[in-house]
Scaffold this motif. Structure first.
Motif, PDB file in Angstrom:
ATOM      1  N   VAL A  99       0.850  -1.196   0.000  1.00  0.00           N
ATOM      2  CA  VAL A  99       0.000   0.000   0.000  1.00  0.00           C
ATOM      3  C   VAL A  99       0.886   1.247   0.000  1.00  0.00           C
ATOM      4  O   VAL A  99       1.920   1.280   0.689  1.00  0.00           O
ATOM      5  CB  VAL A  99      -0.911   0.000   1.255  1.00  0.00           C
ATOM      6  N   ILE A 100       0.480   2.276  -0.755  1.00  0.00           N
ATOM      7  CA  ILE A 100       1.301   3.494  -0.784  1.00  0.00           C
ATOM      8  C   ILE A 100       0.719   4.560   0.140  1.00  0.00           C
ATOM      9  O   ILE A 100      -0.488   4.623   0.372  1.00  0.00           O
ATOM     10  CB  ILE A 100       1.457   4.080  -2.212  1.00  0.00           C
ATOM     11  N   ASP A 101       1.619   5.394   0.638  1.00  0.00           N
ATOM     12  CA  ASP A 101       1.229   6.609   1.346  1.00  0.00           C
ATOM     13  C   ASP A 101       1.323   7.720   0.293  1.00  0.00           C
ATOM     14  O   ASP A 101       2.426   8.132  -0.086  1.00  0.00           O
ATOM     15  CB  ASP A 101       2.208   6.848   2.507  1.00  0.00           C
ATOM     16  N   PRO A 102       0.187   8.168  -0.235  1.00  0.00           N
ATOM     17  CA  PRO A 102       0.232   9.076  -1.382  1.00  0.00           C
ATOM     18  C   PRO A 102       0.506  10.527  -1.004  1.00  0.00           C
ATOM     19  O   PRO A 102       0.003  11.017   0.006  1.00  0.00           O
ATOM     20  CB  PRO A 102      -1.176   8.937  -1.985  1.00  0.00           C
ATOM     21  N   GLY A 103       1.312  11.190  -1.838  1.00  0.00           N
ATOM     22  CA  GLY A 103       1.566  12.616  -1.679  1.00  0.00           C
ATOM     23  C   GLY A 103       0.810  13.373  -2.762  1.00  0.00           C
ATOM     24  O   GLY A 103      -0.306  12.988  -3.132  1.00  0.00           O
ATOM     25  N   ALA A 104       1.471  14.411  -3.299  1.00  0.00           N
ATOM     26  CA  ALA A 104       0.809  15.268  -4.290  1.00  0.00           C
ATOM     27  C   ALA A 104       0.440  14.473  -5.547  1.00  0.00           C
ATOM     28  O   ALA A 104       1.172  13.586  -5.977  1.00  0.00           O
ATOM     29  CB  ALA A 104       1.749  16.408  -4.657  1.00  0.00           C
ATOM     30  N   GLU A 105      -0.708  14.839  -6.116  1.00  0.00           N
ATOM     31  CA  GLU A 105      -1.176  14.177  -7.343  1.00  0.00           C
ATOM     32  C   GLU A 105      -1.138  15.146  -8.503  1.00  0.00           C
ATOM     33  O   GLU A 105      -1.405  16.334  -8.329  1.00  0.00           O
ATOM     34  CB  GLU A 105      -2.622  13.714  -7.175  1.00  0.00           C
ATOM     35  N   SER A 106      -0.811  14.622  -9.676  1.00  0.00           N
ATOM     36  CA  SER A 106      -0.865  15.445 -10.881  1.00  0.00           C
ATOM     37  C   SER A 106      -1.251  14.524 -12.035  1.00  0.00           C
ATOM     38  O   SER A 106      -0.443  13.701 -12.480  1.00  0.00           O
ATOM     39  CB  SER A 106       0.505  16.091 -11.094  1.00  0.00           C
ATOM     40  N   GLY A 107      -2.505  14.590 -12.460  1.00  0.00           N
ATOM     41  CA  GLY A 107      -3.009  13.671 -13.487  1.00  0.00           C
ATOM     42  C   GLY A 107      -2.953  12.241 -12.971  1.00  0.00           C
ATOM     43  O   GLY A 107      -3.409  11.957 -11.866  1.00  0.00           O
ATOM     44  N   ALA A 108      -2.335  11.355 -13.782  1.00  0.00           N
ATOM     45  CA  ALA A 108      -2.257   9.944 -13.374  1.00  0.00           C
ATOM     46  C   ALA A 108      -1.089   9.691 -12.415  1.00  0.00           C
ATOM     47  O   ALA A 108      -0.905   8.576 -11.931  1.00  0.00           O
ATOM     48  CB  ALA A 108      -2.112   9.074 -14.613  1.00  0.00           C
ATOM     49  N   LEU A 109      -0.280  10.725 -12.159  1.00  0.00           N
ATOM     50  CA  LEU A 109       0.924  10.541 -11.324  1.00  0.00           C
ATOM     51  C   LEU A 109       0.677  10.967  -9.876  1.00  0.00           C
ATOM     52  O   LEU A 109       0.101  12.022  -9.627  1.00  0.00           O
ATOM     53  CB  LEU A 109       2.055  11.422 -11.853  1.00  0.00           C
ATOM     54  N   THR A 110       1.144  10.157  -8.951  1.00  0.00           N
ATOM     55  CA  THR A 110       1.040  10.493  -7.530  1.00  0.00           C
ATOM     56  C   THR A 110       2.424  10.326  -6.914  1.00  0.00           C
ATOM     57  O   THR A 110       3.110   9.335  -7.194  1.00  0.00           O
ATOM     58  CB  THR A 110       0.085   9.508  -6.803  1.00  0.00           C
ATOM     59  N   ASP A 158      -6.587  -1.065   9.607  1.00  0.00           N
ATOM     60  CA  ASP A 158      -6.615   0.200  10.361  1.00  0.00           C
ATOM     61  C   ASP A 158      -5.270   0.928  10.351  1.00  0.00           C
ATOM     62  O   ASP A 158      -5.176   2.066  10.798  1.00  0.00           O
ATOM     63  CB  ASP A 158      -7.104  -0.043  11.802  1.00  0.00           C
ATOM     64  N   ARG A 159      -4.231   0.286   9.840  1.00  0.00           N
ATOM     65  CA  ARG A 159      -2.921   0.964   9.782  1.00  0.00           C
ATOM     66  C   ARG A 159      -2.508   1.307   8.356  1.00  0.00           C
ATOM     67  O   ARG A 159      -1.408   1.824   8.131  1.00  0.00           O
ATOM     68  CB  ARG A 159      -1.856   0.065  10.430  1.00  0.00           C
ATOM     69  N   ALA A 160      -3.378   1.019   7.381  1.00  0.00           N
ATOM     70  CA  ALA A 160      -3.016   1.274   5.981  1.00  0.00           C
ATOM     71  C   ALA A 160      -3.039   2.775   5.700  1.00  0.00           C
ATOM     72  O   ALA A 160      -3.986   3.456   6.072  1.00  0.00           O
ATOM     73  CB  ALA A 160      -3.992   0.552   5.061  1.00  0.00           C
ATOM     74  N   PRO A 161      -1.999   3.305   5.045  1.00  0.00           N
ATOM     75  CA  PRO A 161      -1.952   4.748   4.784  1.00  0.00           C
ATOM     76  C   PRO A 161      -2.927   5.213   3.704  1.00  0.00           C
ATOM     77  O   PRO A 161      -3.148   6.421   3.549  1.00  0.00           O
ATOM     78  CB  PRO A 161      -0.500   4.977   4.343  1.00  0.00           C
ATOM     79  N   SER A 162      -3.487   4.286   2.918  1.00  0.00           N
ATOM     80  CA  SER A 162      -4.470   4.641   1.880  1.00  0.00           C
ATOM     81  C   SER A 162      -5.105   3.343   1.396  1.00  0.00           C
ATOM     82  O   SER A 162      -4.822   2.261   1.923  1.00  0.00           O
ATOM     83  CB  SER A 162      -3.790   5.353   0.701  1.00  0.00           C
ATOM     84  N   ASN A 163      -5.939   3.463   0.372  1.00  0.00           N
ATOM     85  CA  ASN A 163      -6.457   2.237  -0.260  1.00  0.00           C
ATOM     86  C   ASN A 163      -5.867   2.094  -1.667  1.00  0.00           C
ATOM     87  O   ASN A 163      -6.445   1.436  -2.525  1.00  0.00           O
ATOM     88  CB  ASN A 163      -7.987   2.234  -0.290  1.00  0.00           C
ATOM     89  N   LYS A 164      -4.702   2.731  -1.890  1.00  0.00           N
ATOM     90  CA  LYS A 164      -4.022   2.610  -3.184  1.00  0.00           C
ATOM     91  C   LYS A 164      -2.981   1.506  -3.088  1.00  0.00           C
ATOM     92  O   LYS A 164      -1.995   1.644  -2.337  1.00  0.00           O
ATOM     93  CB  LYS A 164      -3.346   3.920  -3.565  1.00  0.00           C
ATOM     94  N   ILE A 165      -3.185   0.447  -3.854  1.00  0.00           N
ATOM     95  CA  ILE A 165      -2.290  -0.717  -3.739  1.00  0.00           C
ATOM     96  C   ILE A 165      -1.374  -0.833  -4.957  1.00  0.00           C
ATOM     97  O   ILE A 165      -1.699  -0.374  -6.056  1.00  0.00           O
ATOM     98  CB  ILE A 165      -3.101  -2.013  -3.553  1.00  0.00           C
TER      99      ILE A 165
END
Ligand code: G1P
Length: 293
Positions: A177-188, A200-207
């Motif tokens: 799982v990623i901890d996402p920062g700034a987004e720009s289009g398809a790039l994060t 409960d400890r996942a930084p996001s739901n982006k896998i």
């Protein structure tokens, strides 16, 4: 930024036992299971070629020799087909040219990170791609494949890239799982990574969805990497240690992803591809309607 070094090599970790598909995978590698008439591994190799990658490195294990045969010349088959006037084009681009494929063995199942590390000498000192063939990344009709989209992004940002997608929160514990920062289009931007966290400890739901572009320094990190989730040497843990030292981005794939490591995902992929094909789509649709009553 100067032009980043091109991605010429791809690593395919294919040493897994495929126990979820037994008994089908007792004597054949799970990567050879077909989606209609092409084995899963072929889709991944074609995706690599579309992205301009020339050299395929397979990290194999015992019982995986069908993969080597698949990408080789099948002399008897081709000769017999030619003599009988059969169309050889059905074989498609299954032959990898001399010197364009390499096979190394992962002797023990110590984890994905260890599998990638087994390819270190063949990868050498250049950035490379990784494909997990279970993750079937299917381009939209007329669109480009997942790795091509990643390579296009890489030419702008360089560094390391992962393909990501969003899943329902309760599923995150099966993935990186990623901890996402700034987004720009398809790039994060990727700020952190964690392998198989509790929900409960996942930084996001982006896998992380099975495609990577990594700089060769990851091999040195893997060399010293200790066991992580599941008692395995995790690629995610090694990548996490590179964040902050090198650019790290995630790309959201514009296309469909099917998890062919699961039976349902595999059936769904098969149906989706069959329905889309010009040579059978209409018949499959009629068949499905008949079966559904
Ligand atoms: C691996 C990776 C994980 C990734 C997943 C994608 O896990 O470790 O980060 O999200 O593939 O399928 P595995 O499926 O091998 O447990």
């Amino acid at each position: 930024m100067s032009q980043p070094k091109p991605i010429r090599k791809a690593v395919f970790p294919v040493a897994g036992l495929g126990t979820r598909f037994l008994p089908a995978t007792k004597a054949i590698p799970k990567e050879m299971l077909p989606i209609v008439d092409r084995p899963l591994i072929q889709y991944a190799v074609d995706e690599a070629r579309e992205a301009g990658i020339e050299q395929m490195i397979f990290v194999t294990g015992r019982g995986k020799s069908a993969i080597e045969d698949h990408f080789d010349i099948a002399f008897e088959l081709e000769k017999t087909m030619s003599e009988r006037g059969k169309d050889l084009s059905v074989l498609g681009p299954t032959r990898l040219g001399p010197g364009n494929c390499a096979y190394v063995r992962q002797q023990e199942p110590l984890g994905l990170g260890h599998a990638i590390w087994c390819a270190r000498d063949i990868v050498g000192d250049e950035p490379f791609a990784i494909f997990l063939p279970d993750e079937f990344m299917h381009a939209n009709p007329g669109g480009t494949g997942c790795m091509k989209q990643m390579v296009d992004a890489y030419t702008h940002v360089g560094g390391n890239l992962l393909s990501v997608l969003e899943v329902p929160r309760e599923q995150v514990s099966s993935y990186g799982v990623i901890d996402p920062g700034a987004e720009s289009g398809a790039l994060t931007q990727v700020r952190g990574l964690v392998e198989k966290p509790p929900v409960d400890r996942a930084p996001s739901n982006k896998i992380i969805s099975g495609r990577y572009i990594l700089q060769p320094q990851v091999m040195r990190v893997l060399e010293a990497q200790e066991k992580g989730a599941g008692g395995e040497i995790q690629l995610t843990d090694a990548m996490a240690r590179m964040i902050g030292q090198q650019p790290f981005h995630a790309v959201t794939f514009d296309g469909q992803r099917y998890d062919c490591g699961s039976k349902l995902g595999y059936v769904e992929a098969t149906l989706a591809v069959a329905l889309e094909r010009d040579d059978m789509g209409a018949d499959v649709r009629a068949m499905a309607q008949r079966l559904l009553g």
